[in-house]
Design a protein around this motif. Structure first.
Motif, mmCIF file in Angstrom:
data_model
loop_
_atom_site.group_PDB
_atom_site.id
_atom_site.type_symbol
_atom_site.label_atom_id
_atom_site.label_comp_id
_atom_site.label_asym_id
_atom_site.label_seq_id
_atom_site.Cartn_x
_atom_site.Cartn_y
_atom_site.Cartn_z
ATOM 1 N N ARG A 1 -22.617 -0.350 3.583
ATOM 2 C CA ARG A 1 -23.139 -0.947 2.367
ATOM 3 C C ARG A 1 -22.400 -0.389 1.160
ATOM 4 O O ARG A 1 -22.090 0.793 1.087
ATOM 5 C CB ARG A 1 -24.643 -0.652 2.250
ATOM 6 C CG ARG A 1 -25.320 -1.416 1.120
ATOM 7 C CD ARG A 1 -26.815 -1.246 1.205
ATOM 8 N NE ARG A 1 -27.341 -1.738 2.476
ATOM 9 C CZ ARG A 1 -27.565 -3.019 2.732
ATOM 10 N NH1 ARG A 1 -27.300 -3.925 1.820
ATOM 11 N NH2 ARG A 1 -28.036 -3.382 3.903
ATOM 12 N N PRO B 1 -18.380 -5.871 3.586
ATOM 13 C CA PRO B 1 -19.619 -5.761 2.806
ATOM 14 C C PRO B 1 -19.476 -6.450 1.456
ATOM 15 O O PRO B 1 -18.369 -6.632 0.946
ATOM 16 C CB PRO B 1 -19.804 -4.255 2.651
ATOM 17 C CG PRO B 1 -18.437 -3.691 2.784
ATOM 18 C CD PRO B 1 -17.724 -4.567 3.764
ATOM 19 N N PRO C 1 -23.651 -5.878 5.226
ATOM 20 C CA PRO C 1 -24.496 -5.333 4.154
ATOM 21 C C PRO C 1 -24.203 -6.008 2.811
ATOM 22 O O PRO C 1 -23.051 -6.210 2.443
ATOM 23 C CB PRO C 1 -24.098 -3.853 4.116
ATOM 24 C CG PRO C 1 -23.472 -3.582 5.444
ATOM 25 C CD PRO C 1 -22.805 -4.851 5.849
#
Length: 440
Positions: A224, A324, A362
């Motif tokens: 993330r 991400p 993420p």
């Protein structure tokens, strides 16, 4: 740097299945031209290392597909289909991205419908490669028309174009009389959001190297992204009216300040691929601490349908490539004029909600300014939204809420308080995870 590593010939097709006649081109006057069109292709396919983003890693390796327009106008025939299919199969086997250097007039007339059918074959290869999670980049050269534009080029994840190139589905000799020439140029396609960037030939190798570095799938699961900030904590707003004033202040840092502070370098994509762009929405991929993060950022204006569609395109591309995503939220709300409604504001917002909801990579979101209703929430990651001290999130603007309640203007501050739109209110309500420092 273009360092070819290996090449391979076109697949042969010298015999026909039992009980059928050998493939024949259309009946043109020149038999030699028919034979040449049927059996030859001038499409080079190779693996190569292309450019380099920096000195910390070797130049990215890719499969290259290069058209030669000087041979029968770079037209697509059966032999071309053989080579393109072989190139894509090699890319999937060896987990390599595909770069297409396109210069073609379209399908080969001398081969008739057998040539046109190659477009389905090419489309199948691009779909299989997309499903495999491998990036595809197209470089549009002069000219790129017909099926070459409508498959390899326009269907790529990223489309670069050489300035001045003729680009369009219709070639110069088959357009309607009086058609605007600019619409069929690289510049026109870029303005319409069908081309991500115009790139000078001298810069092409480096630009491709940067893009390949950004889009090459990571070898570890995506982490993330951290919410960007630059040590500007500041006090939290005392009331709702102050929160609104601070979020709307012209001196407050905007998306570019956050992106510049967060990324070492970045490249942008442009357009929603339906003929529109939104200058108030920035989307692209950036490099931070040796890894790639995709971003979609609102720039403080009312977001147009094209902005929502471009953001959805960004999220889905990143999700497919295992990258991400970081979203920066800053909008008074979705554009609500008649043009926005006719342009599909509702469906575009719905599609962005869906893209964020279905993303398996993420997604991290940061509210950096105004968070106006659904137009802002569409870009927010559920459970992973952060806010800055110079921001507010509200179901509706306090002025509009007061108007609905038929309150006089002097009651707008009290309405803002009742809406509980301050950053700390959003934390207490459980809508966001916390407050982070804003950009300097």
């Amino acid at each position: 740097m273009w360092a070819a590593a290996s090449r391979w010939p076109a697949g042969s097709r010298t015999t026909a299945p039992t009980g059928t006649s050998p493939p024949r081109p259309a009946r043109w006057a020149s038999a030699s031209a028919c034979r040449m069109a049927d059996r030859r292709a001038r499409v080079s396919c190779a693996t190569a290392r292309v450019g380099a983003a920096d000195g910390s890693a070797p130049a990215p390796e890719a499969v290259l597909i290069a058209f030669e327009f000087g041979f029968l106008g770079g037209s697509l025939g059966e032999a071309t289909g053989d080579r393109v299919e072989a190139a894509y199969a090699h890319a999937r086997t060896h987990r390599l991205p595909v770069v297409s250097l396109v210069a073609t007039g379209g399908s080969r007339m001398q081969e008739g419908m057998r040539a046109l059918a190659q477009l389905q074959r090419v489309a199948r290869q691009t779909v299989l490669t997309r499903r495999a999670g491998l990036p595809q980049i197209a470089v549009v050269r002069d000219p790129t028309t017909g099926g070459g534009w409508a498959t390899l080029a326009a269907g790529a994840d990223v489309v670069l174009a050489l300035p001045g190139a003729q680009v369009g589905f219709a070639g110069s000799r088959v357009r309607p009389p009086g058609a605007e020439p600019w619409a069929y140029t690289a510049e026109g396609q870029h303005a319409a959001g069908h081309v991500d960037a115009l790139t000078e030939p001298a810069d092409l190798s480096d630009r491709l190297g940067r893009w390949l570095t950004l889009l090459t799938a990571p070898v570890v699961p995506a982490r993330r992204a951290d919410p960007p900030h630059a040590l500007r904590p500041g006090p939290l707003p005392a009331d709702g009216a102050e929160a609104v004033r601070r979020a709307r202040a012209p001196e407050r840092p905007r998306a570019d300040a956050y992106l510049d502070a967060y990324f070492d370098w970045r490249e942008e994509i442009r357009g929603d691929r339906t003929g529109a762009t939104d200058p108030g929405t920035r989307c692209g991929f950036g490099r931070r601490d040796g890894r790639t993060v995709a971003y979609a950022a609102q720039c403080g204006t009312a977001t147009r349908p094209a902005g929502f569609r471009t953001a959805a395109r960004l999220v889905r591309t990143a999700d497919r490539l295992g990258i991400p995503v970081l979203t920066l939220i800053d909008t008074p709300g979705a554009a609500n004029d008649a043009a926005a409604e006719q342009g599909g504001a509702g469906p575009a917002i719905a599609d962005l909600f869906a893209a964020v909801a279905e993303a398996e990579v993420p997604v991290t979101s940061l509210l950096i300014g105004e968070g106006g209703s659904g137009g802002a929430l569409a870009l927010a990651a559920p459970g992973h939204l952060w806010v800055t001290p110079d921001s507010y999130f509200s179901v509706i603007a306090p002025e509009l809420a007061a108007a609905i309640l038929k309150r006089p203007p002097e009651e707008i501050p009290a309405t803002a308080d009742a809406l509980r739109l301050r950053p700390q209110d959003a934390v207490e309500l459980g809508v966001v995870r916390g407050v982070v420092p804003g950009a300097a």
